[in-house]
Design an enzyme around this catalytic site. Structure first.
Site, PDB file in Angstrom:
ATOM      1  N   HIS A  58     110.083 152.350  16.354  1.00 33.76           N
ATOM      2  CA  HIS A  58     109.088 152.479  17.542  1.00 33.76           C
ATOM      3  C   HIS A  58     108.768 154.105  17.785  1.00 33.76           C
ATOM      4  CE1 HIS A  58     107.696 150.450  21.642  1.00 33.76           C
ATOM      5  NE2 HIS A  58     106.933 151.687  21.054  1.00 33.76           N
ATOM      6  N   HIS A  87     105.477 156.841  18.414  1.00 41.51           N
ATOM      7  CA  HIS A  87     103.960 157.309  18.582  1.00 41.51           C
ATOM      8  C   HIS A  87     103.633 158.579  17.899  1.00 41.51           C
ATOM      9  CE1 HIS A  87     103.081 153.866  21.186  1.00 41.51           C
ATOM     10  NE2 HIS A  87     104.447 153.946  21.693  1.00 41.51           N
ATOM     11  N   ASP A 100     101.161 147.872  20.916  1.00 41.72           N
ATOM     12  CA  ASP A 100     101.905 148.474  21.754  1.00 41.72           C
ATOM     13  C   ASP A 100     101.299 149.462  22.488  1.00 41.72           C
ATOM     14  OD1 ASP A 100     104.694 149.279  22.839  1.00 41.72           O
ATOM     15  OD2 ASP A 100     104.250 151.118  22.098  1.00 41.72           O
ATOM     16  N   HIS A 133     104.681 144.427  23.296  1.00 43.43           N
ATOM     17  CA  HIS A 133     104.981 145.260  24.411  1.00 43.43           C
ATOM     18  C   HIS A 133     104.826 144.152  25.745  1.00 43.43           C
ATOM     19  CE1 HIS A 133     103.924 148.740  26.888  1.00 43.43           C
ATOM     20  NE2 HIS A 133     103.245 147.894  27.397  1.00 43.43           N
ATOM     21  N   HIS A 188     111.361 147.732  23.723  1.00 42.08           N
ATOM     22  CA  HIS A 188     111.938 148.202  24.734  1.00 42.08           C
ATOM     23  C   HIS A 188     112.247 147.455  26.085  1.00 42.08           C
ATOM     24  CE1 HIS A 188     107.492 148.206  25.820  1.00 42.08           C
ATOM     25  NE2 HIS A 188     107.160 149.167  25.107  1.00 42.08           N
ATOM     26  N   ASN A 210     106.424 153.584  30.528  1.00 44.74           N
ATOM     27  CA  ASN A 210     106.379 152.206  30.513  1.00 44.74           C
ATOM     28  C   ASN A 210     107.431 151.541  29.468  1.00 44.74           C
ATOM     29  OD1 ASN A 210     104.376 151.960  32.338  1.00 44.74           O
ATOM     30  ND2 ASN A 210     102.855 152.143  30.968  1.00 44.74           N
ATOM     31  N   ASP A 212     110.736 154.821  21.141  1.00 41.14           N
ATOM     32  CA  ASP A 212     109.161 155.001  21.760  1.00 41.14           C
ATOM     33  C   ASP A 212     108.946 156.368  22.099  1.00 41.14           C
ATOM     34  OD1 ASP A 212     106.993 153.796  22.988  1.00 41.14           O
ATOM     35  OD2 ASP A 212     107.938 152.919  24.783  1.00 41.14           O
ATOM     36  N   GLY A 219     105.113 158.123  29.511  1.00 42.48           N
ATOM     37  CA  GLY A 219     106.084 158.402  28.100  1.00 42.48           C
ATOM     38  C   GLY A 219     106.791 159.783  28.059  1.00 42.48           C
TER      39      GLY A 219
END
Ligand code: DOR
Ligand code: ZN
Ligand code: ZN
Length: 385
Positions: A60, A62, A151, A178, A204, A243, A270, A285
């Site tokens: 996970h 980004h 997500d 998510h 998560h 989140n 995440d 985030g």
């Protein structure tokens, strides 16, 4: 390519804890024993006092590329990951354009190939443009990935989620969900899973109530996997936008109990880098991939959770879920390894992050366990100075 021999090192993975030597040849783990006769084409690393683990696999991440490269790009994100001991990253689809089509996925995979840093698995969106309305062309996308996720957004439409799960069963791919509001959506997704089957991974989780629901479902025999982040076990009751939110102490305790009892399968970072401006404007985030291992190790040590368990959640289980020939220090496996100093304490310094995202509430926080060397397929791709 030079061979590498790591001498007198503590070798730890999900299944063992031994002391010995590890010889890496042609990108693979060649042997694990006391090795004496070596040729001149071998680089020797003295591992005394250090611990060698399988490198970490993040299900996970980004990476923000394409479209949000002011927050992160494929180069900075992967270099940050290598500094954190990660060599495989599953990149989330909430880019611009969204990764819901082959052109965008090809762009990512081609750029990743050129950079030749981590192993990048690009996740495809479940619904077009993450709008939750129309499922992407799954057949076409299956030649690029077996992971699908919206997500960042919740799939609110129950029919869409049901269809996605049913397809995932027929076509053998995984849906990463998510869930916001967390309990309600996890509860719904588990009920749908029970009804139609499929391959589900819950991203998560953060609440005690969710852990209880997951325990109940797993005890009933339902097959799925779930993930917690480093930050949700590291601290409770923090005012910092992410989140899911930071939760209460009792939630953190429940997550840790869930890990101990074997209900949590994966630690996923995440990693969510943002610019200073976006953060000030409310983007949720945390940028943390560089510090993730140290955060997790600190929590695990404080709670008497073994390093084997850490390796299971950060390497072995993700490798099993993703079908990768790694995640253990075993002959014939990919030489994807990380050398750590478990004694070294240091302060997280966000200004030293390689990641473009300095958004992390743990600046100046003391952690324990430092990544010294990250090896991917027999190549040293990060060295701590
Ligand atoms: O905090 C978060 N940030 N949670 C998400 O689900 C999305 C992520 C992001 O993309 O910034
Ligand atoms: Zn999410
Ligand atoms: Zn995410």
């Amino acid at each position: 390519m030079k061979n590498i021999l790591i001498k007198n090192v503590n070798i730890v993975d999900a299944k063992k804890n031994i002391c010995g030597d590890v010889l890496i040849k042609d990108g693979k783990i060649y042997s694990i024993k006391n090795i004496e006769n070596i040729d001149e084409n071998t680089k020797i690393i003295d591992g005394k006092g250090f611990t060698l683990l399988p490198s970490f696999i993040d299900m996970h991440t980004h990476l923000r590329d394409p479209g949000y490269t002011q927050k992160e790009d494929l180069e900075t994100g992967q270099k940050a990951a290598l500094k954190g001991g990660y060599t495989t990253l599953c990149a989330m689809a909430n880019t611009d354009p969204v990764c819901d089509n082959k052109e965008t996925i090809e762009y990512v995979l081609n750029k990743a190939k050129e950079l030749d840093l981590c192993n990048i698995i690009q996740i495809c969106a479940v619904t077009k443009n993450l709008e939750g309305k129309e499922i992407v062309n799954i057949d076409e996308m299956l030649s690029y990935t077996k992971l699908f996720s919206d997500d960042g957004k919740t799939i609110f439409d129950e029919d869409i989620m049901k269809k996605a799960l049913a397809f995932s069963k027929d076509l053998d791919f995984k849906v990463l969900t998510h869930c916001q509001p967390e309990f309600k959506i996890v509860d719904r997704d588990l009920s749908l899973l029970e009804e139609v089957g499929g391959n589900l991974h819950i991203c998560h989780i953060s609440l005690k109530k969710t852990v209880e629901r997951i325990k109940e479902a797993k005890n009933k025999g339902l097959k799925f996997t779930c993930e917690v982040t480093p930050h949700h076990i590291f601290k409770s009751d923090i005012e910092y936008k992410v989140n899911p939110s930071f939760r209460k102490k009792e939630d953190v305790s429940a997550l840790i109990e869930g890990i101990k009892e074997g209900y949590i399968d994966v630690i996923g970072t995440d990693h969510a880098p943002h610019t200073k401006e976006d953060k000030e404007n409310g983007s949720p985030g945390i940028s943390l991939i560089e510090a993730a291992f140290s955060m997790v190790y600190k929590v695990f040590e404080e709670n008497n959770i073994s390093l084997n368990k850490l390796s299971q959640l950060m390497s072995y289980n993700p490798a099993q879920i993703l079908n990768l020939n790694e995640g253990l220090i075993q002959e014939g496996y990919e030489a994807n390894l990380v050398l750590v100093d478990l004694q070294e304490e240091y302060k997280i310094e966000t200004k030293k992050f390689i990641s473009k995202g300095k958004n992390n509430p743990f600046d100046e926080e003391l952690v324990k366990g430092k990544v010294k060397l990250t090896i991917k397929n027999g190549k040293i791709l990060h060295k701590d100075q």
